[in-house]
Design a protein around this motif. Structure first.
Motif, PDB file in Angstrom:
ATOM      1  N   PRO A 186       0.820  -1.224   0.000  1.00  0.00           N
ATOM      2  CA  PRO A 186       0.000   0.000   0.000  1.00  0.00           C
ATOM      3  C   PRO A 186       0.851   1.270   0.000  1.00  0.00           C
ATOM      4  CG  PRO A 186      -0.653  -1.480   1.777  1.00  0.00           C
ATOM      5  CD  PRO A 186       0.578  -2.055   1.185  1.00  0.00           C
ATOM      6  N   VAL A 187       1.915   1.266   0.792  1.00  0.00           N
ATOM      7  CA  VAL A 187       2.762   2.466   0.852  1.00  0.00           C
ATOM      8  C   VAL A 187       3.369   2.751  -0.523  1.00  0.00           C
ATOM      9  CG1 VAL A 187       4.869   3.436   1.839  1.00  0.00           C
ATOM     10  CG2 VAL A 187       3.261   2.235   3.310  1.00  0.00           C
ATOM     11  N   SER A 188       3.861   1.696  -1.181  1.00  0.00           N
ATOM     12  CA  SER A 188       4.486   1.897  -2.492  1.00  0.00           C
ATOM     13  C   SER A 188       3.472   2.405  -3.513  1.00  0.00           C
ATOM     14  CB  SER A 188       5.103   0.593  -2.991  1.00  0.00           C
ATOM     15  OG  SER A 188       5.991   0.085  -2.046  1.00  0.00           O
ATOM     16  N   ILE A 189       2.272   1.821  -3.489  1.00  0.00           N
ATOM     17  CA  ILE A 189       1.244   2.288  -4.422  1.00  0.00           C
ATOM     18  C   ILE A 189       0.936   3.755  -4.144  1.00  0.00           C
ATOM     19  CG2 ILE A 189      -1.170   2.006  -5.088  1.00  0.00           C
ATOM     20  CD1 ILE A 189      -0.851  -0.975  -4.662  1.00  0.00           C
ATOM     21  N   GLY A 190       0.866   4.099  -2.841  1.00  0.00           N
ATOM     22  CA  GLY A 190       0.621   5.494  -2.482  1.00  0.00           C
ATOM     23  C   GLY A 190       1.697   6.411  -3.025  1.00  0.00           C
TER      24      GLY A 190
ATOM     25  N   LEU B 245     -16.329  13.404 -16.498  1.00  0.00           N
ATOM     26  CA  LEU B 245     -17.595  12.946 -15.927  1.00  0.00           C
ATOM     27  C   LEU B 245     -17.817  13.543 -14.545  1.00  0.00           C
ATOM     28  CD1 LEU B 245     -17.530   9.216 -17.011  1.00  0.00           C
ATOM     29  CD2 LEU B 245     -19.064  10.999 -17.824  1.00  0.00           C
ATOM     30  N   GLY B 246     -16.863  14.360 -14.081  1.00  0.00           N
ATOM     31  CA  GLY B 246     -17.046  15.024 -12.800  1.00  0.00           C
ATOM     32  C   GLY B 246     -16.398  14.320 -11.640  1.00  0.00           C
ATOM     33  N   ALA B 247     -15.542  13.343 -11.925  1.00  0.00           N
ATOM     34  CA  ALA B 247     -14.913  12.606 -10.843  1.00  0.00           C
ATOM     35  C   ALA B 247     -13.902  13.479 -10.106  1.00  0.00           C
ATOM     36  CB  ALA B 247     -14.206  11.368 -11.405  1.00  0.00           C
ATOM     37  N   THR B 248     -13.791  13.273  -8.799  1.00  0.00           N
ATOM     38  CA  THR B 248     -12.695  13.893  -8.066  1.00  0.00           C
ATOM     39  C   THR B 248     -11.431  13.090  -8.374  1.00  0.00           C
ATOM     40  OG1 THR B 248     -13.027  12.490  -6.149  1.00  0.00           O
ATOM     41  CG2 THR B 248     -14.222  14.577  -6.190  1.00  0.00           C
ATOM     42  N   ARG B 249     -10.288  13.602  -7.879  1.00  0.00           N
ATOM     43  CA  ARG B 249      -9.050  12.888  -8.185  1.00  0.00           C
ATOM     44  C   ARG B 249      -9.081  11.452  -7.647  1.00  0.00           C
ATOM     45  NH1 ARG B 249      -4.259  16.354  -7.221  1.00  0.00           N
ATOM     46  NH2 ARG B 249      -4.635  16.027  -5.033  1.00  0.00           N
TER      47      ARG B 249
ATOM     48  N   THR C  82      -5.953  11.985  -0.524  1.00  0.00           N
ATOM     49  CA  THR C  82      -4.767  12.787  -0.836  1.00  0.00           C
ATOM     50  C   THR C  82      -3.814  12.820   0.349  1.00  0.00           C
ATOM     51  OG1 THR C  82      -6.173  14.150  -2.231  1.00  0.00           O
ATOM     52  CG2 THR C  82      -3.990  15.007  -1.716  1.00  0.00           C
ATOM     53  N   ILE C  83      -4.378  12.985   1.566  1.00  0.00           N
ATOM     54  CA  ILE C  83      -3.521  13.035   2.751  1.00  0.00           C
ATOM     55  C   ILE C  83      -2.818  11.691   2.961  1.00  0.00           C
ATOM     56  CG2 ILE C  83      -3.564  13.231   5.266  1.00  0.00           C
ATOM     57  CD1 ILE C  83      -5.802  15.288   4.911  1.00  0.00           C
TER      58      ILE C  83
END
Lengths: 328, 296
Positions: free
Chosen positions: A101-105, A216-220, B27-28
């Protein structure tokens, strides 16, 4: 191309080359092919020579007994390596739970969030993390982190003591050299490799998909969830497997912080051992059958890591082909 | 024209609370991941520089290693020489073979089954644990000649470097434009001459940079060294005679001791080793950015 044409044609141009030049071409081709084949030769030689040397240890216990036996007593010529296999699997799997998870982040931060300038700094940080030799991680871990973190383990063990199940996994212990510390070190060492492959995978996500999600209005975050992650799933699985293979083979840092007791403990705060670490720890004092047994552990480790790496490469390649096929 | 007089709201200010919250939290968390990775790097750098710095001196870099863990004072000279000599010899073995192998993959093999197989196996070989390489050289070389020598360590490190050099050099050869090869062939040069005097020179900076990175990686390897090279306290410039030692092996050996004197030497050795590795990495970066042929 011989000079049979008009009289003003230039004298014969020899494009065929002399025999010597042709031989040089053939020789060069043979040379580079041989250089390419050394890869296969080395891999084959590793398998053959180490297996031959390890044969007495395998014969002593039987291959099955060697892998599944739980007692490791070099003085009695008893060599069961299951505790080490257990330690290898536990530490590297926990490391992956943290590192993936950290690496993907990090990869997402680099590709989607960071501005161009800060991106460069973050990439440098990750690259630097990859260049730190594992023995230096081990040194810092054993002399600085272990003394500092032992009270924290104690505190956590007390905290979960009333919770059934958890209190077996995180039980009291008097040492900071244990499975968890080894897992933490492995996680840090696996982060750079997983991050770099995850970045490559994310780079293959078509810009049009991302823009479509935004349109389409998606957030990031919704764009990441809807466009990037589904597209990259296969590649991320491959990246995680590569990290796993790397973590399973890591030797020195683990040898310094795992504690070195040959046992199977559910309690992650207890010392254990891994396949790679025990070879490094006991190599100096080993001889005869004991040494053969250590080499046999190496053969087992070689087989496991080669299979994992091979599968990981196949997964990554297949994912790449799928992406290119869909968007070219 | 009345229906379109209000522009769509693109500011994201009117997002539902839940969506805005999810986006901000994500994001955080993503930013936090970067911190988690940066923290150990800062910790390692800080500890190694402060603790290693106090151990470092001219004597530390040149004197022989004390035989007793408890002996106070400096000495890592033989380990520094050993690191440079063993890694250098490994580079002399692995880089030529690796570059030629890459020439085969990119100029001759291309998409043939054999080349594809070698490519996959080189990738697999990068994943072979370094300790296994050490055991391999121990069985195939040390046991054959009958003693642990520095050259055994070079062979093990060369095996570790080979796949990295092959794959990075192949990447670089792939960047060489085909027009160069065609122009050279058009002038009547044979393929080996085209490769040697046109393709390899134009990829040389990239190849050098990749090779230096592999060298930096190999200089920090410990496991194969302790298996194949043994231990020494004095200068051993001859890699083919007698046991040797490296900085990484000395860090491992001294870190496991409870004595302050040996631990201090371990920190000093760590700082020296990191400085060497860092130097190689920086030089590699400079070469890569200064002389890069334009990528795609």
């Amino acid at each position: 191309m011989t000079a049979t044409a008009t009289p003003e044609a230039p004298a014969e141009v020899d494009l065929g080359g002399e025999a010597r030049s042709r031989r040089a071409d053939w020789g060069f081709r043979t040379l580079v092919t041989a250089a390419g084949l050394t890869v296969l030769a080395v891999l084959g030689l590793i398998l053959v020579t180490t297996s031959l040397r390890a044969a007495p240890a395998f014969q002593d216990e039987g291959v099955f007994g060697f892998i599944t036996g739980t007692r490791w007593a070099p003085n009695d010529d008893v060599f069961g390596t299951f505790p080490m296999l257990y330690g290898t699997l536990v530490t590297s799997l926990i490391a992956m739970v943290i590192a993936v998870p950290v690496s993907i982040g990090i990869a997402l931060f680099i590709t989607e969030v960071a501005h161009r300038r800060s991106r460069k700094y973050i990439v440098t940080v990750i690259d630097l993390l990859a260049t730190v030799p594992s023995v230096v991680f081990g040194l810092v871990a054993v002399l600085v982190v272990v003394p500092a973190i032992t009270p924290a383990y104690q505190w956590f063990a007390d905290l979960v003591a009333p919770v059934p199940g958890l209190n077996a996994i995180f039980d009291e212990s008097n040492t900071g050299r244990n499975y968890i510390t080894a897992s933490l070190v492995l996680a840090i060492m696996a982060i750079p490799i997983i991050t770099s492959i995850a970045r490559e995978v994310f780079a293959t996500v078509p810009e049009t998909d991302k823009q479509a999600a935004y349109a389409l209005g998606a957030t990031r975050w919704e764009m990441v969830k809807g466009a990037i992650l589904p597209h990259s799933f296969g590649g991320l699985v491959g990246a995680s497997m590569l990290g796993l293979g790397r973590a399973m083979g890591e030797t020195i840092a683990v040898a310094l912080v795992i504690g070195g007791s040959v046992s199977i403990a559910a309690n992650l705060f207890e010392p254990g051992n891994t396949m790679a670490a025990i070879i490094a720890q006991q190599w100096g004092e080993s001889s005869g059958l004991h040494q053969d047994a250590l080499i046999a552990i190496g053969v087992e480790l070689f087989a496991i890591t080669v299979i994992i790496n091979f599968l990981a490469r196949v997964v990554v390649r297949r994912a790449e082909i799928k992406m290119k096929g869909a968007h070219s | 024209m009345t229906s379109l007089n209000t522009a769509p709201d693109l500011t994201g200010r009117n997002l539902s609370k839940r969506r805005a919250f999810a986006n901000r939290t994500a994001t955080i968390l993503i930013g936090l991941c970067v911190l988690i990775a940066a923290l150990p790097l800062v910790l390692v750098a800080w500890e190694v520089v402060t603790r290693g710095g106090s151990a470092l001196s001219l004597g530390f870099l040149t004197e022989e290693i004390p035989r007793n863990y408890r002996t106070e004072g400096p000495g890592m000279g033989p380990a520094i020489l050993g690191t440079l000599a063993i890694t250098g010899m490994a580079a002399l073995i692995a880089i030529p073979i690796g570059v030629l192998g890459a020439v085969y993959l990119n100029e001759y093999g291309k998409n043939r089954p054999l080349a594809r197989f070698i490519r996959t196996m080189a990738d697999v070989m990068t994943g072979v644990p370094s300790i296994v390489m050490g055991l391999f050289i121990y069985v195939a070389y040390v046991l054959v000649i009958g003693e642990k020598v520095g050259f055994g360590g070079s062979l093990a490190l060369a095996c570790l470097m080979l796949p990295i050099v092959i794959r990075s050099a192949e990447e670089m050869l792939r960047l060489v434009p085909d027009e160069l090869r065609q122009a050279s062939a058009g002038l009547g040069a044979r393929k080996w001459r085209t490769t040697m005097s046109v393709v390899l020179p134009s990829a040389s900076s990239g190849i050098t940079s990749g090779a230096l990175l592999a060298v930096a990686r190999a200089a920090g390897e410990t496991a194969p060294i302790i298996v194949t090279v043994g231990l020494t306290y004095i200068y051993k410039p001859d890699l083919f005679y007698g046991e040797n030692t490296t900085l990484a092996a000395q860090i491992y050996r001294n870190a496991t001791q409870p004595f302050a004197a040996s631990q201090e030497r371990a920190w000093g050795a760590a700082l020296t080793l990191i400085a060497i590795v860092f130097l190689f990495t920086v030089v590699s970066r400079i070469i890569a950015s200064r002389f890069a042929i334009d990528k795609r």
